[in-house]
Motif scaffolding. Sequence first.
Motif, PDB file in Angstrom:
ATOM      1  N   CYS A 319       0.825  -1.205   0.000  1.00  0.00           N
ATOM      2  CA  CYS A 319       0.000   0.000   0.000  1.00  0.00           C
ATOM      3  C   CYS A 319       0.859   1.254   0.000  1.00  0.00           C
ATOM      4  O   CYS A 319       1.879   1.311   0.699  1.00  0.00           O
ATOM      5  CB  CYS A 319      -0.915  -0.003   1.227  1.00  0.00           C
ATOM      6  SG  CYS A 319      -2.061   1.387   1.312  1.00  0.00           S
ATOM      7  N   ALA A 347       4.415  -4.105  -7.732  1.00  0.00           N
ATOM      8  CA  ALA A 347       3.990  -2.990  -6.886  1.00  0.00           C
ATOM      9  C   ALA A 347       4.679  -1.694  -7.290  1.00  0.00           C
ATOM     10  O   ALA A 347       4.062  -0.622  -7.295  1.00  0.00           O
ATOM     11  CB  ALA A 347       4.282  -3.305  -5.414  1.00  0.00           C
ATOM     12  N   ILE A 350       2.958  -0.135 -10.188  1.00  0.00           N
ATOM     13  CA  ILE A 350       1.670   0.456  -9.819  1.00  0.00           C
ATOM     14  C   ILE A 350       1.877   1.778  -9.085  1.00  0.00           C
ATOM     15  O   ILE A 350       1.216   2.783  -9.361  1.00  0.00           O
ATOM     16  CB  ILE A 350       0.865  -0.536  -8.956  1.00  0.00           C
ATOM     17  CG1 ILE A 350       0.516  -1.786  -9.763  1.00  0.00           C
ATOM     18  CG2 ILE A 350      -0.401   0.122  -8.427  1.00  0.00           C
ATOM     19  CD1 ILE A 350      -0.139  -2.872  -8.942  1.00  0.00           C
ATOM     20  N   PHE A 351       2.822   1.800  -8.146  1.00  0.00           N
ATOM     21  CA  PHE A 351       3.070   3.016  -7.369  1.00  0.00           C
ATOM     22  C   PHE A 351       3.617   4.143  -8.233  1.00  0.00           C
ATOM     23  O   PHE A 351       3.406   5.318  -7.940  1.00  0.00           O
ATOM     24  CB  PHE A 351       4.038   2.718  -6.229  1.00  0.00           C
ATOM     25  CG  PHE A 351       3.466   1.812  -5.167  1.00  0.00           C
ATOM     26  CD1 PHE A 351       2.103   1.562  -5.100  1.00  0.00           C
ATOM     27  CD2 PHE A 351       4.280   1.204  -4.231  1.00  0.00           C
ATOM     28  CE1 PHE A 351       1.569   0.726  -4.139  1.00  0.00           C
ATOM     29  CE2 PHE A 351       3.761   0.372  -3.260  1.00  0.00           C
ATOM     30  CZ  PHE A 351       2.401   0.135  -3.212  1.00  0.00           C
ATOM     31  N   LYS A 354       0.990   6.504  -9.350  1.00  0.00           N
ATOM     32  CA  LYS A 354       0.576   7.485  -8.358  1.00  0.00           C
ATOM     33  C   LYS A 354       1.583   8.626  -8.259  1.00  0.00           C
ATOM     34  O   LYS A 354       1.210   9.789  -8.141  1.00  0.00           O
ATOM     35  CB  LYS A 354       0.433   6.813  -6.984  1.00  0.00           C
ATOM     36  CG  LYS A 354      -0.783   5.937  -6.814  1.00  0.00           C
ATOM     37  CD  LYS A 354      -0.882   5.481  -5.372  1.00  0.00           C
ATOM     38  CE  LYS A 354      -2.142   4.664  -5.135  1.00  0.00           C
ATOM     39  NZ  LYS A 354      -2.296   4.258  -3.734  1.00  0.00           N
ATOM     40  N   TYR A 536      -7.098   3.437  -6.247  1.00  0.00           N
ATOM     41  CA  TYR A 536      -6.124   4.511  -6.010  1.00  0.00           C
ATOM     42  C   TYR A 536      -5.917   4.765  -4.520  1.00  0.00           C
ATOM     43  O   TYR A 536      -4.789   4.935  -4.057  1.00  0.00           O
ATOM     44  CB  TYR A 536      -6.604   5.797  -6.685  1.00  0.00           C
ATOM     45  CG  TYR A 536      -5.683   6.981  -6.470  1.00  0.00           C
ATOM     46  CD1 TYR A 536      -4.573   7.173  -7.286  1.00  0.00           C
ATOM     47  CD2 TYR A 536      -5.923   7.889  -5.453  1.00  0.00           C
ATOM     48  CE1 TYR A 536      -3.732   8.257  -7.094  1.00  0.00           C
ATOM     49  CE2 TYR A 536      -5.084   8.976  -5.246  1.00  0.00           C
ATOM     50  CZ  TYR A 536      -3.991   9.156  -6.075  1.00  0.00           C
ATOM     51  OH  TYR A 536      -3.152  10.216  -5.867  1.00  0.00           O
ATOM     52  N   ASP A 539      -5.203   0.847  -2.701  1.00  0.00           N
ATOM     53  CA  ASP A 539      -4.376  -0.144  -3.414  1.00  0.00           C
ATOM     54  C   ASP A 539      -5.078  -1.506  -3.447  1.00  0.00           C
ATOM     55  O   ASP A 539      -4.505  -2.537  -3.092  1.00  0.00           O
ATOM     56  CB  ASP A 539      -3.002  -0.267  -2.762  1.00  0.00           C
ATOM     57  CG  ASP A 539      -2.201   1.011  -2.899  1.00  0.00           C
ATOM     58  OD1 ASP A 539      -1.837   1.359  -4.025  1.00  0.00           O
ATOM     59  OD2 ASP A 539      -1.948   1.665  -1.876  1.00  0.00           O
ATOM     60  N   ASN A 541      -6.356  -4.952  -4.583  1.00  0.00           N
ATOM     61  CA  ASN A 541      -5.830  -5.991  -5.471  1.00  0.00           C
ATOM     62  C   ASN A 541      -6.896  -6.968  -5.952  1.00  0.00           C
ATOM     63  O   ASN A 541      -6.666  -7.687  -6.924  1.00  0.00           O
ATOM     64  CB  ASN A 541      -4.726  -6.788  -4.763  1.00  0.00           C
ATOM     65  CG  ASN A 541      -3.628  -5.908  -4.209  1.00  0.00           C
ATOM     66  OD1 ASN A 541      -3.248  -6.046  -3.057  1.00  0.00           O
ATOM     67  ND2 ASN A 541      -3.112  -4.992  -5.020  1.00  0.00           N
ATOM     68  N   CYS A 581      -5.565  -5.339 -11.325  1.00  0.00           N
ATOM     69  CA  CYS A 581      -6.418  -5.742 -10.213  1.00  0.00           C
ATOM     70  C   CYS A 581      -7.234  -6.963 -10.642  1.00  0.00           C
ATOM     71  O   CYS A 581      -7.750  -7.007 -11.763  1.00  0.00           O
ATOM     72  CB  CYS A 581      -7.341  -4.594  -9.803  1.00  0.00           C
ATOM     73  SG  CYS A 581      -8.504  -4.981  -8.494  1.00  0.00           S
TER      74      CYS A 581
END
Length: 718
Positions: A319, A347, A350-351, A354, A536, A539, A541, A581
């Motif tokens: 997260c 991860a 994905i981060f 952001k 968002y 996080d 999954n 996801c």
Amino acid sequence: MWRSLLLKGTTCVLQVRAPRVFHRRLFTSFSVRLLGQRLIHRPTSVQLIQRLQGTDCFLAHCRTYKKDAKSTGEFPVSPVTVTDIKQYLRSKDVPFHDGYSCLHIPSIFIESAAGKESFSLFIDKTTGQFLCKDTLVEGSWEDLQDCLEVMQKEEQHFLSPHVLLGYSESEEEQEEKNRELKEVQRIWSTSVPLTDLPEDEAQLIKTMFQVTKITNSTFKKFGVRLFRPTKSLVFPWFGGPDSALKGVKLLSAQITDTDKVTYNEATIPKYSCYYNLFGLPLVGRMDSEVVLTGGDLDTLAVSQATGLPSVALPRGVSCLPPILLPYLEQFKRVTLWLGGDIRSWEASKIFSRKLGLRRCLLVRPGEFRPCPVEALAQGKNLSQIINTSIPAAHKSIVSFKQLREDVYGELVNTEQVAGVKWTRFPELNRILKGHRKGELTVFTGPTGSGKTTFISEVALDLCMQGVNTLWGSFEINNVRLAKIMLTQFSMQRLEENLEQYDFWADKFEELPLYFMTFHGQQNIKTVLDTMQHAVYLYDINHIVIDNLQFMMGQENLSVDKFAVQDHIISAFRKFATNSSCHITLIIHPRKEEDDRELQTASIFGSAKASQEADNVLILQEKKLVTCPGRRSLQVTKNRFDGDVGIFPLDFIKSSLTFSTPVKVKYKLRKTPSQENEEAQESKAAPKKEEVKKEKVPKTTKTSRSVKNPTTGNETIQK
């Protein structure tokens, strides 16, 4: 005038809430107290304030709603866009800077002109949430609009931060916060700095955690201590304008049979309220580069080996809370080194969305690039590893040269690529190999067979292992669904053991589990917006949609229902891929005869559903007259490696759980290539038997000697 002003900030919330509270929630809690702060000294408005504040019940309801992290207010029906935010700021003549993930504006909670020039108030581009780094005032986009409107009406240049910070909490919340703060102070005061330990004890602790290469000066620099009663390292959380101690993280180590160390974390306050970027107080205001790690020990290793500013995520690679994004806005270069395995690699990608793709660099996992602590222990050059990181931004077309390392990473980490394993359903692991991100699973079964009960246990199993889960139950209300999952979690009927309810409820509350507040027929766009917001913010999954048919009622009735279903399934397929996801979609089957087993073709509108799905699961039920029906789970599609099969299930009514009979073997079908090989072997088997028969000599009748009783001579009788 004031009524229309205050209602502007609550319209979105009211659309999400159930109809029963429409007549109770006319104002946000912030709007009520903000109006009270600004108008309480005006003689003509005293009666208005008294009417607005009303009874204690109303204020308590507002506070509970405001405080609940999983409340409906976190899932707006019409999320604000960055274009809307910019247009509103321009209309109010508020200057702003366009940052990586936030908009920067002068703080409206600081009186001095110097503070206004610092642009210390950050507005999240995706959610509209704001944070003032100087005063730590935070709130929603509607709260900020209320503040600006009041400032304009009252012709004020700033607001006191106590408008938000000074709002009194309930007695229970205050007691819980004081209890946690006392526990934090107790642990911190009784813990010992590593520099104060005897040399042999300090070396033993380092050996236990396998951090012998990290020096005592590094531990002292970051303020790490040892809590002797549990042999745990204590990592402090300092924050606020006065840099006060706000929490601690306790890290314990356990050595496995393979001489590897596994770490167990515990935080005070609890995980859901722990927002600490460990190492942030050591970062200077002028630093433009930072290394973001997945663990506190990794931050120590990076800082010692490279001298670069480094901070650690509060909850590992699972997260990245958006509330922390303003603290990372100052950096022009963010290197994500979250670990050395394939999950950390996923991860980090994905981060990076952001944080902003254009400034993020990723450290690829591999044999020569483990996590920072392991790299330091192995004597690797951490600076060189960081310098060889790759940009997160990518083009639409890539070559195999760019994919080569990713392919090698999947070959090395085959178990992790397969996904998260179930602990309650080992047979499901043998067929599907695991639960993977970015996939779409279609699940069906006869009416009344227990589809929701079974899939809730499957999702609960994953959630207990740290898979952030969002439930969208359109057929069963959330209270009833939560009751089912709590029963499955505690493995007992809590209505018969009410004295244990608080114990299990406290543990259940710690799970990363969230619920949509929709019930009944919903529009697909509304649901997708909510899902995007949850992914968002939390996080997420894994998203469970129960079920597809309840989402089709709000669509255009003039369009064919199968076309509507195809559109919805395509939208979910695209969302799962783009958001990385996993989506589990429950679909009712077509009407079949009771004595027939369901097949893939039995799924309602099966063509699109079966094509788009990565996995197709069917809960089979063979109805019996004398006893409850026999259930089994059949996997008819597995895009990951092609294995399909079926295994039986036993339903335990006391705990509402499903289990697999111990002595019953499940059937596992092979891939088409394996089936062809077995077919060729079966054809060749008769020929081999014929050859063997030809080689065996013909057998003759046995002979025996018989003695003639009259003559006494023996004759041979055949």
